[in-house]
Design a protein around this motif. Structure first.
Motif, PDB file in Angstrom:
ATOM      1  N   TRP A 344       4.285  -7.208   4.334  1.00  0.00           N
ATOM      2  CA  TRP A 344       2.952  -7.031   3.605  1.00  0.00           C
ATOM      3  C   TRP A 344       2.708  -5.930   2.701  1.00  0.00           C
ATOM      4  CZ3 TRP A 344      -0.876  -3.367   4.403  1.00  0.00           C
ATOM      5  CH2 TRP A 344      -2.220  -3.633   3.641  1.00  0.00           C
ATOM      6  N   ASP A 345       1.988  -5.842   1.769  1.00  0.00           N
ATOM      7  CA  ASP A 345       1.793  -4.589   0.790  1.00  0.00           C
ATOM      8  C   ASP A 345       0.352  -4.868   0.151  1.00  0.00           C
ATOM      9  OD1 ASP A 345       3.699  -2.597  -0.794  1.00  0.00           O
ATOM     10  OD2 ASP A 345       1.979  -3.384  -1.947  1.00  0.00           O
ATOM     11  N   PRO A 346      -0.310  -3.574   0.129  1.00  0.00           N
ATOM     12  CA  PRO A 346      -1.667  -3.962  -0.569  1.00  0.00           C
ATOM     13  C   PRO A 346      -1.769  -4.097  -1.898  1.00  0.00           C
ATOM     14  CG  PRO A 346      -1.247  -1.783   0.815  1.00  0.00           C
ATOM     15  CD  PRO A 346      -0.096  -2.330   0.457  1.00  0.00           C
ATOM     16  N   LEU A 365      -2.486  -7.606   6.686  1.00  0.00           N
ATOM     17  CA  LEU A 365      -1.782  -6.777   7.565  1.00  0.00           C
ATOM     18  C   LEU A 365      -1.827  -7.546   8.929  1.00  0.00           C
ATOM     19  CD1 LEU A 365      -0.351  -4.098   8.560  1.00  0.00           C
ATOM     20  CD2 LEU A 365      -2.671  -3.069   8.538  1.00  0.00           C
ATOM     21  N   HIS A 366      -2.893  -8.049   9.221  1.00  0.00           N
ATOM     22  CA  HIS A 366      -3.020  -8.622  10.380  1.00  0.00           C
ATOM     23  C   HIS A 366      -1.906  -9.966  10.458  1.00  0.00           C
ATOM     24  CE1 HIS A 366      -5.102 -11.757  12.693  1.00  0.00           C
ATOM     25  NE2 HIS A 366      -6.062 -11.044  13.319  1.00  0.00           N
ATOM     26  N   ASP A 367      -2.013 -10.724   9.480  1.00  0.00           N
ATOM     27  CA  ASP A 367      -1.043 -11.891   9.665  1.00  0.00           C
ATOM     28  C   ASP A 367       0.284 -11.378   9.602  1.00  0.00           C
ATOM     29  OD1 ASP A 367      -3.250 -13.505   9.582  1.00  0.00           O
ATOM     30  OD2 ASP A 367      -2.994 -13.921   7.295  1.00  0.00           O
ATOM     31  N   GLU A 380       4.346   4.574   2.691  1.00  0.00           N
ATOM     32  CA  GLU A 380       2.987   4.965   3.249  1.00  0.00           C
ATOM     33  C   GLU A 380       1.686   5.021   2.694  1.00  0.00           C
ATOM     34  OE1 GLU A 380       5.526   6.282   1.575  1.00  0.00           O
ATOM     35  OE2 GLU A 380       5.167   8.445   0.769  1.00  0.00           O
ATOM     36  N   TRP A 381       1.424   3.557   2.328  1.00  0.00           N
ATOM     37  CA  TRP A 381       0.103   3.097   1.848  1.00  0.00           C
ATOM     38  C   TRP A 381      -1.011   3.738   3.095  1.00  0.00           C
ATOM     39  CZ3 TRP A 381      -1.125   1.220  -2.770  1.00  0.00           C
ATOM     40  CH2 TRP A 381      -0.203   0.396  -3.273  1.00  0.00           C
ATOM     41  N   LYS A 382      -2.010   4.477   2.609  1.00  0.00           N
ATOM     42  CA  LYS A 382      -2.977   4.754   3.592  1.00  0.00           C
ATOM     43  C   LYS A 382      -3.734   3.584   4.232  1.00  0.00           C
ATOM     44  CE  LYS A 382      -6.907   5.472   0.263  1.00  0.00           C
ATOM     45  NZ  LYS A 382      -6.795   3.986  -0.594  1.00  0.00           N
ATOM     46  N   GLU A 383      -3.657   2.434   3.732  1.00  0.00           N
ATOM     47  CA  GLU A 383      -4.131   1.216   4.476  1.00  0.00           C
ATOM     48  C   GLU A 383      -3.433   1.061   5.584  1.00  0.00           C
ATOM     49  OE1 GLU A 383      -3.595   1.493   1.230  1.00  0.00           O
ATOM     50  OE2 GLU A 383      -4.976   0.433   0.017  1.00  0.00           O
ATOM     51  N   LEU A 384      -2.247   1.549   5.871  1.00  0.00           N
ATOM     52  CA  LEU A 384      -1.659   1.404   7.157  1.00  0.00           C
ATOM     53  C   LEU A 384      -2.118   2.247   8.465  1.00  0.00           C
ATOM     54  CD1 LEU A 384       2.037   0.841   5.480  1.00  0.00           C
ATOM     55  CD2 LEU A 384       0.296  -0.753   6.561  1.00  0.00           C
ATOM     56  N   GLN A 385      -3.125   3.097   8.101  1.00  0.00           N
ATOM     57  CA  GLN A 385      -3.587   4.055   9.064  1.00  0.00           C
ATOM     58  C   GLN A 385      -4.429   2.746  10.070  1.00  0.00           C
ATOM     59  OE1 GLN A 385      -3.807   6.984   9.956  1.00  0.00           O
ATOM     60  NE2 GLN A 385      -2.705   8.098   7.983  1.00  0.00           N
ATOM     61  N   ASN A 406       6.838   8.828   8.470  1.00  0.00           N
ATOM     62  CA  ASN A 406       5.876   9.673   9.239  1.00  0.00           C
ATOM     63  C   ASN A 406       4.684   9.692   8.798  1.00  0.00           C
ATOM     64  OD1 ASN A 406       8.499  10.238  10.667  1.00  0.00           O
ATOM     65  ND2 ASN A 406       8.764  12.459   9.696  1.00  0.00           N
ATOM     66  N   LEU A 407       4.054   8.539   8.301  1.00  0.00           N
ATOM     67  CA  LEU A 407       2.523   8.404   8.008  1.00  0.00           C
ATOM     68  C   LEU A 407       1.886   8.701   9.279  1.00  0.00           C
ATOM     69  CD1 LEU A 407       0.607   7.248   5.757  1.00  0.00           C
ATOM     70  CD2 LEU A 407       0.794   5.227   6.890  1.00  0.00           C
ATOM     71  N   LEU A 408       2.057   8.281  10.275  1.00  0.00           N
ATOM     72  CA  LEU A 408       0.961   8.506  11.609  1.00  0.00           C
ATOM     73  C   LEU A 408       1.050   9.615  12.526  1.00  0.00           C
ATOM     74  CD1 LEU A 408       0.877   4.602  12.455  1.00  0.00           C
ATOM     75  CD2 LEU A 408      -0.426   5.706  10.954  1.00  0.00           C
TER      76      LEU A 408
END
Ligand code: UGA
Length: 445
Positions: A344-346, A365-367, A380-385, A406-408
């Motif tokens: 998945w990608d935004p 992202l859910h799917d 490191e898309w911010k959407e992945l927060q 190391n996004l989160l």
């Protein structure tokens, strides 16, 4: 204001055209692909770059798109060459598009100046000069003016460059090109053509070296208990080293670093020099992409029959560019280990479907994570927060999260219920998957 030509309506060409038009120049953009020219004429921008479509639209009356090289030089006497120079099988740069430009130049009977923005091997300018001279086109000038724009921040990088590099065969041509950059306070480095070409190659090679260096430090941190994030901050505070390009992760990708490092290595080798350091930089980067597999196996055992979600498929955030994206190598490696791979990608969904036909690219992202045995943050898309929630964790069959960028925050990821692995940051005692398969797998669907 000087009318300008832009040859090649790719990412570099369109950013260059939009920004010079915005400064008040009339710009004619030429491309060889009819659909691309038609799209641009109709206001459709085939590239995702923040602010680019808006800037092209806002300056529409000063920009003309064409398939015809003669249109470029109808009024302009200076034209930027922004064609792509992809790597060939040998690692050399493919200059065929540059030669095509030279062959198609119309004879306007006046001095024109070609300004090379594309990244080309050192020596290209000299070869072009020789060809022009042999063809009786000595009155056509050639200037190397490499671009240092990064995808995702292209407009900003154009408007506020760190430096402008102008390498020319004659002072007159160099002056004319330097004058186009009167809008910036940045230093303008004037040099010979070969040195300007080398500034570009050396800059990208150095940036790639920093990334491979910090990635190796991260790998050593993992076995010694240090935390690469703290280490990078400490190293970066030394003014001689600086904080940039010290983000550890699963390696660099994109249309520039992989291509340019291999072109420089090849250029050196062609002249009989073995560029050892750069060879290691490239190899470290290849291995770094594959290390994620080891982290998954550590927790899951064999990957055969397991489902792994790759999150973030573009080579970096804020772009839909999938060229040399680490997700491509990772997806292939995981499938070779027998895993089913979702992605998945935004923004890069369409591109991903074209480049990763065996990967199930999901709309949300859910799917992507629903029922997965592991999720990997590749970009490191911010959407992945949004992963930081017990709900997201509850969707997964096993709560394994490998954060390749190391996004989160590790504490937050663990608090959300994940077994969390990242790059160069100490593992935690709690980082072990439950022994048994979890029934909550099929919960919240
Ligand atoms: C790069 C350079 O940054 C630009 O200056 C140059 O003009 C451009 O190449 C080019 O030659 O055209 P770009 O490839 O768009 O720009 O992207 P970067 O932001 O440099 O990122 C490259 C890769 O390095 C990405 O995969 C990114 O995730 C990775 N990276 C970057 C890291 O892994 N760690 C870092 O600390 C920085």
């Amino acid at each position: 204001m000087e009318p300008l030509g832009v040859i090649g309506a790719g990412w570099v060409g369109l950013v260059t055209a939009a920004c010079f038009a915005d400064l008040g120049h009339e710009v004619v953009v030429r491309d060889v692909v009819p659909e691309r020219v038609a799209d641009l004429e109709d206001g459709r921008v085939p590239i995702y770059e923040p602010g680019l479509a808006e800037l092209l639209a806002a300056n529409r009356e000063r920009i003309r798109y064409t398939l015809d090289m003669a249109d470029v030089f109808e009024r302009a006497r200076m034209a930027f060459i922004c064609v792509d120079t992809p790597p060939t099988h040998s690692g050399d740069a493919d200059l065929s598009r540059v030669w095509r430009v030279v062959e198609e130049l119309p004879d306007v009977g006046e001095r024109i100046v070609l300004i090379m923005k594309s990244t080309v091997p050192v020596g290209t300018g000299a070869l072009v000069r020789e060809r022009l001279d042999r063809a009786g086109l000595a009155h056509i000038g050639y200037v190397s003016n490499p671009e240092f724009l990064a995808e995702g921040s292209g407009l900003e990088d154009f408007r506020s460059p760190d430096r402008v590099v102008v390498g020319a065969f004659t002072d007159e041509d160099g002056d004319a090109v330097a004058a186009l950059y009167g809008f910036t306070e940045a230093p303008i480095l004037r040099s010979d053509v070969a040195s300007a070409e080398m500034v570009k190659m050396a800059s990208n090679a150095f940036l790639a070296t920093r990334i491979s260096f910090i990635n190796e430090i991260a790998n050593v941190c993992e076995v010694t208990g240090a935390d690469v994030e703290a280490v990078a901050r400490g190293v970066g505070l030394d003014h001689r080293l600086g904080p940039h390009f010290l983000r550890a992760g699963i390696g660099y990708g994109g249309s520039c670093f992989p291509k340019d490092t291999s072109a420089l290595k090849q250029l050196a080798a062609n002249s009989g020099y073995h560029f050892q350091l750069l060879t290691a930089v490239i190899e470290v980067n290849e291995l770094q992409k594959r290390r994620v597999v080891g982290k998954l196996v550590k927790h899951l055992g064999s990957l055969r029959g397991k489902t792994v979600a790759l999150l973030g498929l573009a080579f970096k955030p804020n772009t839909n560019d999938m060229r040399e994206a680490p997700s491509l190598v990772l997806a292939s490696r995981l499938m070779a280990e027998g895993a089913s791979v979702r992605g998945w990608d935004p923004v890069a969904l369409e591109e991903a479907r074209a480049m990763l036909p065996s990967v199930e690219v999901t709309e949300s992202l859910h799917d992507a994570i629903k029922g997965a045995d592991a999720a990997v943050i590749v970009t490191e898309w911010k959407e992945l927060q949004a992963l930081l929630s017990p709900e997201a964790r509850g969707l997964m069959r096993k709560p394994l999260l490998v954060d390749g960028r190391n996004l989160l925050d590790p504490a937050e990821a663990r608090a959300a219920g994940f077994v969390y692995e990242s790059i160069g940051r100490a593992a935690h005692d709690l980082d072990a998957l439950p022994e048994t398969e979890e029934p909550e797998t099929q919960l919240r669907q």
